[in-house]
Design a protein around this motif. Structure first.
Motif, short mmCIF file in Angstrom:
data_model
loop_
_atom_site.label_atom_id
_atom_site.label_comp_id
_atom_site.label_asym_id
_atom_site.label_seq_id
_atom_site.Cartn_x
_atom_site.Cartn_y
_atom_site.Cartn_z
N LYS A 73 0.87 -1.17 0.00
CA LYS A 73 0.00 0.00 0.00
C LYS A 73 0.91 1.22 0.00
N ILE A 74 1.05 1.83 -1.14
CA ILE A 74 2.02 2.92 -1.29
C ILE A 74 1.39 4.25 -0.90
N ASN A 75 2.08 4.97 -0.03
CA ASN A 75 1.64 6.31 0.36
C ASN A 75 2.64 7.35 -0.16
N PRO A 76 2.22 8.57 -0.41
CA PRO A 76 3.16 9.57 -0.92
C PRO A 76 4.33 9.86 0.04
N TYR A 77 4.02 10.07 1.33
CA TYR A 77 5.08 10.51 2.26
C TYR A 77 5.38 9.39 3.24
N LYS A 78 6.53 8.75 3.04
CA LYS A 78 6.86 7.54 3.80
C LYS A 78 6.92 7.78 5.32
N ASP A 79 7.32 9.00 5.72
CA ASP A 79 7.48 9.25 7.16
C ASP A 79 6.22 9.78 7.82
N ASP A 81 2.38 9.83 9.35
CA ASP A 81 1.43 8.92 10.00
C ASP A 81 0.01 9.16 9.50
N GLN A 82 -0.14 10.19 8.66
CA GLN A 82 -1.50 10.53 8.19
C GLN A 82 -2.02 9.45 7.23
N SER A 83 -3.34 9.37 7.10
CA SER A 83 -3.93 8.36 6.21
C SER A 83 -3.52 8.65 4.77
N LYS A 84 -3.62 7.62 3.93
CA LYS A 84 -3.28 7.80 2.51
C LYS A 84 -4.12 8.92 1.91
N LYS A 85 -5.41 8.97 2.31
CA LYS A 85 -6.33 9.97 1.75
C LYS A 85 -5.84 11.39 2.02
N ILE A 86 -5.43 11.63 3.26
CA ILE A 86 -4.96 12.98 3.62
C ILE A 86 -3.67 13.30 2.87
N GLN A 87 -2.78 12.32 2.81
CA GLN A 87 -1.50 12.54 2.12
C GLN A 87 -1.71 12.81 0.64
N VAL A 88 -2.61 12.02 0.01
CA VAL A 88 -2.87 12.19 -1.42
C VAL A 88 -3.48 13.57 -1.68
#
Ligand SMILES: C[S@@+](CC[C@H](N)C(=O)[O-])C[C@H]1O[C@@H](n2cnc3c(N)ncnc32)[C@H](O)[C@@H]1O
Length: 312
Positions: A73-79, A81-88
């Motif tokens: 499950k790839i997220n934009p910002y590896k460090d 803790d926010q959900s993928k939705k917030i990061q995206v």
């Protein structure tokens, strides 16, 4: 000159094993050696991965195991803790102003041809109303105006992207047909069976919960309506696949680093593309959710795929 490969791998949980391949002894014809080099490189990568996996899982009582598989499950910002939705959302807000320009450059403009194919598929159904989910800066929604649909709604979670789109729609005098709405694909603000056609271009791989998003789309699609996805995919031909990987792993993140306001955004976009299900795998997910008549058409050597589906 024989090609010799040395591969470090693990034969059990503790020991390292050295495997030596000599392509001459294996009687690999010269024409096939290139492919062998590629396959062995993949093997080396997997071996190294496997080695670290074994090492960490035995050291930390298997705590490493779920972590490795969750890494898919790839997220934009590896460090973060926010959900993928917030990061995206944050990432697309940041790159919204540069998105159109950089997008054309990194896709060599081929996306224009792909979007046209999506429009042609949708137009065949003579839709009165269309929902374009993850519409971003509205390119597909604008192209869909040619179908003569009375109402087109572009929905996106990033207000920054929508704002750029609103201006484009105004410039083209399409504000009577197209409205841009902020919203989440996983909780669509529409009644059941609302739209004749629904599209998503380069959006589904950004959903935090793909199945939830697809189930919402099925809910708001009218029976016999058409659903079309345009999404990146990975070529199956080994030579194209090699070129694709080199481009997406080296060139794309470098362009992003040099020209984007968000240095990691283009790394995320290529990483998320490489792990996202495509072809029959995505067809199976669509069928499982309840879509009917599910089909896919790979585009341009398989670097993108157009999926179409309906609702019974
Ligand atoms: C790569 S852009 C694609 C934009 C546009 N469809 C195109 O073809 O250029 C992905 C878009 O998906 C949006 N997105 C991601 N997750 C979303 C969600 N859960 N709900 C709605 N939009 C979402 C992002 O904000 C972004 O604008």
């Amino acid at each position: 000159m024989p090609l010799v490969f040395i591969v470090v791998t693990t034969d059990n949980l503790k020991n390292l094993l050295i495997v030596i391949f000599n392509s001459e002894k294996l009687k690999i014809p010269v024409s096939e050696r290139r492919r062998e080099v590629y396959n062995v490189c993949l093997f080396v990568r997997q071996s190294i991965f496997f080695h670290f996996f074994i090492k960490h899982s035995s050291e930390k009582n298997h705590v490493f195991l779920p972590k490795i598989f969750m890494a898919e499950k790839i997220n934009p910002y590896k460090d973060s803790d926010q959900s993928k939705k917030i990061q995206v959302t944050k990432m697309f807000d940041t790159i919204s102003k540069e998105y159109d320009g950089l997008n054309r450059v990194i896709s060599f403009g081929i996306d224009v041809k792909w979007r046209k194919k999506v429009v042609d598929l949708v137009a065949k159904n003579n839709p009165e109303n269309i929902l374009d989910i993850a519409t971003g800066t509205g390119d597909l929604a604008i192209n869909l105006a040619i179908t003569n649909a009375k109402e087109i709604v572009g929905l996106d979670i990033s207000d920054g992207m929508l704002e750029v789109g609103r201006q484009k729609i105004k410039d083209k005098n399409l504000d009577n047909t197209i409205s841009m709405v902020i919203g989440d694909s996983e909780d669509l603000p529409f009644e059941d069976n609302t739209f004749d056609a629904i599209t998503v271009s380069f959006g589904v791989r950004n959903f935090e919960n793909l199945e939830k998003g697809l189930a919402e789309i099925l809910r708001v699609l009218k029976p016999e309506g058409i659903f079309v996805i345009l999404e990146t995919s990975v070529p199956t031909n080994p030579i194209y696949k090699f070129g694709y990987k080199a481009y997406s792993k080296l060139i794309l993140p470098t362009i992003g680093k040099l020209f984007s306001k968000d240095r990691v955004a283009y790394k995320y976009l290529s990483e998320s593309a490489s792990v996202f299900p495509y072809g029959k795998a995505l067809n199976n997910i669509l069928t499982k959710i309840g879509f009917t008549n599910v089909k896919h058409q790979p585009q341009t050597m398989g670097v993108a795929t157009i999926y179409s589906a309906s609702k019974a």
